[in-house]
Design an enzyme around this catalytic site. Structure first.
Site, mmCIF file in Angstrom:
data_model
loop_
_atom_site.group_PDB
_atom_site.id
_atom_site.type_symbol
_atom_site.label_atom_id
_atom_site.label_comp_id
_atom_site.label_asym_id
_atom_site.label_seq_id
_atom_site.Cartn_x
_atom_site.Cartn_y
_atom_site.Cartn_z
ATOM 1 N N CYS A 143 32.819 47.091 41.461
ATOM 2 C CA CYS A 143 33.873 48.037 41.891
ATOM 3 C C CYS A 143 35.088 47.166 42.292
ATOM 4 O O CYS A 143 35.416 46.378 41.783
ATOM 5 C CB CYS A 143 33.289 48.963 42.775
ATOM 6 S SG CYS A 143 32.148 50.180 41.900
ATOM 7 N N GLU A 170 35.803 46.485 45.966
ATOM 8 C CA GLU A 170 35.892 45.776 47.050
ATOM 9 C C GLU A 170 36.197 44.389 47.179
ATOM 10 O O GLU A 170 35.761 43.719 46.582
ATOM 11 C CB GLU A 170 34.633 46.230 48.176
ATOM 12 C CG GLU A 170 33.469 45.996 47.687
ATOM 13 C CD GLU A 170 32.936 46.823 46.542
ATOM 14 O OE1 GLU A 170 31.878 46.527 45.850
ATOM 15 O OE2 GLU A 170 33.603 47.782 46.222
#
Length: 820
Positions: A465, A467
């Site tokens: 993802c 982050e």
């Protein structure tokens, strides 16, 4: 050099012609991906093996805990368990493998983690029988779970303790789809490797730990006993890692003595040489460096089912010195290196995410374990990090076309155009990789969180993802998703939730009594703060539970400052500690507030009752109102100041409500915009929304606009998205969808590159692409057997279209097809 092999001294020895020869897609065999016969075969095995569960880890863990629980401090117990696991676990060494090690007993075999989540027998039935993301569960697995695992772990698992301790209001909001909890079935170990394992062997780590133990002052330091326990646990896991390598070396030598194939015998002996060096000692060669990382990856992900799997960080920069040295010595050429990397890619793909059930499955419904390769980012001195291995990784990514590992490229102002263009060439092939990240923005984000410039330049994307954190120096933990538009739904329904059919929120007043938009927005802010207070309080309780009972000594060994402070990764031992709350649906709430502001409070074309009645009826009989919502209201994603001003206000509110909240281990909370698959689940828990979204329909992913709302092209989208101050987030995901014809040819590459550059000059964090036309996706939905290899970008990861449930397929089909 495809007809040679190498001894540890680098002396070339001739092997029969045809061994490990490259097979291109132009040969007479059916096209299989991989640059050599070996990697074609390994990839094929990985892709055709159905995932299954393994109870070997759970069985060994149960035996260790039965004997030692209550007799040893938690860090020592966890360290002893890990060492025992490495001593007793089954070793897999497959035909033709060059890189060795699996989490389970074979490829696509996932261990269970009963100390976190003790699966019920019904869970096992669901895992075996469900249509998507299923795992084979044998009768012997069921017997062991029923007779061995459940009796011991049912009341000891952190999920059990967590749910018992959390207050009723937390459960009401959780069950109502207001937020999720990452730690329900997984652990916190979310981070990225830095370069230390490439110059420090585990015997070296033991020496460092022993020196630190010797320095403990048992007379004056009141934490001396706790410190010794932490360090003892760390020493035990280092011993376990060394045991794993030596066992593989012994197994390879045994196999070499048994084979009559001289080619495979030489390969097995080279595996033995490699495993005798790493992980006990620092790697010396390109191959040893890859194996060192992979052993560490297997160790970290076997120690704890951490969310997400342990990513290698800047793999190109870590491997480049070994690559250059081996090329200079003549012990390696580019094709040798490429084959080794392809073998590593297969290893990643062999590791399905450990089995999930319930809401945890809904927030992450995929086999992908979210390991992410960071390529092309800046060096520690701030110069461009693109090197020969960067291009090699792009070639491997392009050739292998595997879901795992997820791959990204980090683009800065210093990135060569050729590198960006090559990445765009791969991206436009339509399977969602690589994703594109803004190196300059990542550094600014980390500086804003209090990192030093030197540490900020070690930025790494932790998972598939978005982050970011400092590689090897930070625990940046995801705590769960927050359903932002549902906060507005509760505000407009006086705290009543139609999904769970009960009151779960605050009654902030009768919405028909609001006389101004400001009054409505203040009510929304009150509802949001109420919900966030409960979520954060729950996060803190859960964090304390992991601090007390679930140390991770191996992850602590390889994270800066844990050894020196004699403190665990899960207890704040890392140099930096961050806690993320992932916000979902900011486009939906922006567009819904735009409708309310414009038509109820500014132009008075509708009343609040009109809106509430239309949403309650899912717009049936309210077609005129639906048309006003969808077609006569400013929308986010169109570079429209009316909508974008609301977006900025919501962004500011989320920051002021969430950001900076402290946690027990000394972390502070950061906002992130990330959905994985939770945008589908959250939509299923909601009524119709005031922006014209029908009930139960998915929310948009990340900061992507609502489906069909962005009508002025991709440049308008990025200008709108830039109104979110992404430099104060931990990440913001933006998906864009193009038809293949739009990005075809040289002009298509130039246009994609220019769009990325433009967005990144606006401080955008991330951008990724689906390049596939709607008709193809619709046909794939109707004829799945004809599209078994179709891969699409979901959120921060890619998956096979056929692996997605119908709601998620529909959401991807409905995304706006942009035109450059």
């Amino acid at each position: 050099m495809n007809n040679t092999s190498f001894t540890p001294t680098g002396i070339k020895t001739q092997v029969p012609s045809g061994a490990r020869t490259s097979t291109t897609h132009n040969d007479s065999q059916p096209a299989k991906r991989g640059s050599t016969k070996r990697t074609k075969a390994l990839r094929d095995l990985s892709e055709t093996t159905h995932p299954s569960i393994s109870l070997e880890r759970a069985t060994i863990e149960t035996a260790v805990y039965r004997e030692h629980e209550g007799k040893l401090p938690a860090p020592v117990l966890r360290g002893l368990f890990f060492k025992t696991l490495m001593e007793r676990r089954t070793l897999y060494l497959g035909d033709d493998e060059l890189i060795v090690g699996e989490k389970g007993i074979r490829p696509q075999n996932a261990p269970t983690f009963p100390e976190l989540c003790c699966h019920t027998m019904q869970d096992f039935d669901n895992l075996n029988n469900r249509e998507h993301v299923s795992f084979t569960v044998t009768e012997e697995d069921r017997r062991i779970q029923r007779e061995v695992v459940i009796p011991f772990w049912k009341n000891r698992a952190t999920m059990t303790k967590m749910y018992e301790a959390l207050p009723e209001q937390w459960h009401l909001l959780f069950e109502g789809g207001m937020f999720t909890e990452f730690m329900a079935q997984r652990g916190p170990g979310h981070t990225v490797a830095d370069g230390k394992i490439y110059h420090t062997g585990y015997l070296d780590f033991i020496d460092i730990i022993d020196e630190r133990i010797a320095s403990i002052d048992f007379n004056r330091d009141m934490d001396a006993s706790a410190q010794k326990a932490e360090l003892t646990g760390m020493r035990l896991v280092c011993e376990g890692m060394i045991i794993l390598g030596r066992r593989y070396a012994q197994e390879a030598r045994k196999r070499a003595a048994q084979t009559s194939d001289p080619i495979r015998q030489e390969e097995l002996l080279e595996i033995a040489y490699t495993c005798e060096q790493v992980p006990a000692h620092a790697p010396r060669t390109f191959r040893e460096a890859i194996q060192m990382y992979w052993f560490t990856h297997i160790g970290v992900t076997s120690e704890m089912n951490n969310w997400d799997s342990y990513s290698p960080g800047k793999l190109d920069q870590h491997l480049q010195p070994f690559y250059e040295a081996d090329l200079s010595s003549g012990s390696l050429d580019r094709e040798d290196a490429r084959e080794l990397l392809e073998c590593l890619w297969v290893k990643f793909n062999n590791q399905p995410a450990p089995p999930k059930v319930g809401i945890t499955l809904k927030e992450s419904a995929t086999y992908t374990d979210f390991c992410n390769i960071n390529t092309g980012s800046l060096k520690p001195d701030g110069s461009c990090g693109v090197n020969d291995v960067s291009y090699l990784i792009l070639d491997v990514m392009d050739e292998m076309k595997l879901l795992q590992p997820s791959s990204n490229v980090q683009i800065s102002r210093k990135t060569p155009e050729h590198f960006l263009h090559r990445a765009c060439e791969i991206s436009r092939k339509g399977w969602g990789q690589p994703a594109f990240y803004n190196s300059d923005a990542l550094i600014q984000e980390l500086l804003g969180m209090g990192k030093t410039l030197e540490d900020a330049r070690e930025s790494g994307i932790a998972s598939g993802c978005v982050e970011t954190g400092t590689a090897g120096r930070e625990a940046y933990v995801l705590t769960g998703y927050l359903n932002i538009p549902k906060v507005l739904e509760l505000t407009l329904n006086r705290g009543f939730d139609h999904y769970s059919n009960r009151k779960i929120g605050l009654d902030v007043s009768d919405p028909t009594s609001f006389t101004s938009y400001e009054e409505l927005y203040t009510a929304f802010e009150r509802e949001l703060r109420f919900i966030v207070d409960i979520k954060v309080a729950g996060n803190n309780l859960i964090e304390q539970l992991f601090m007390d009972t679930m140390p991770v000594p191996l992850l602590s060994v390889i994270t800066d400052d844990c050894i020196q402070s004699a403190s665990d990764y899960n207890s704040g031992g890392a140099r930096y500690n961050t806690s993320y709350i992932q916000c979902v649906g900011i486009a939906t709430i922006t567009d819904a507030l735009a409708v309310l502001k414009k038509h109820v409070f500014t132009e008075h074309t509708l009343t609040m009752s009109d809106i509430l009645d239309a949403c309650a009826a899912d717009f049936e009989g309210y077609e005129t109102i639906l048309d006003i919502m969808r077609n006569r209201t400013p929308k986010y994603g169109n570079d429209d100041e009316f909508a974008d001003r609301i977006l900025r206000e919501v962004d500011d509110t989320l920051q002021s409500t969430i950001a900076g909240r402290p946690t027990p281990k000394g972390a502070r909370t950061i906002v992130e915009f990330l959905p994985t698959t939770c945008h589908v689940y959250f939509g299923q828990t909601m009524m119709a929304s005031a922006n014209g979204r029908h009930r139960h329909m998915p929310l948009p992913d990340g900061i992507s606009p609502e489906k069909g709302a962005d009508r002025k092209g991709p440049t308008a989208v990025i200008r709108s998205a830039a109104n979110i101050n992404q430099l104060r987030t931990g990440g913001a995901l933006l998906n864009q969808k193009f038809t293949p014809s739009v990005v075809a040819g040289k002009h298509g590459i130039m246009s994609m590159s220019a769009l990325i550059r433009m967005y990144f000059t606006l401080d955008g964090h991330h951008m990724q692409f689906n390049v596939v036309d709607r008709s193809t996706l619709i046909d794939a939905q109707r004829h799945p057997d004809q599209y078994t290899d179709l891969i699409v970008r979901v959120a921060g990861y890619s998956d096979y279209f056929n692996n997605l449930d119908r709601a998620l397929q529909d959401e991807i089909i409905a995304r706006t097809e942009q035109d450059l």
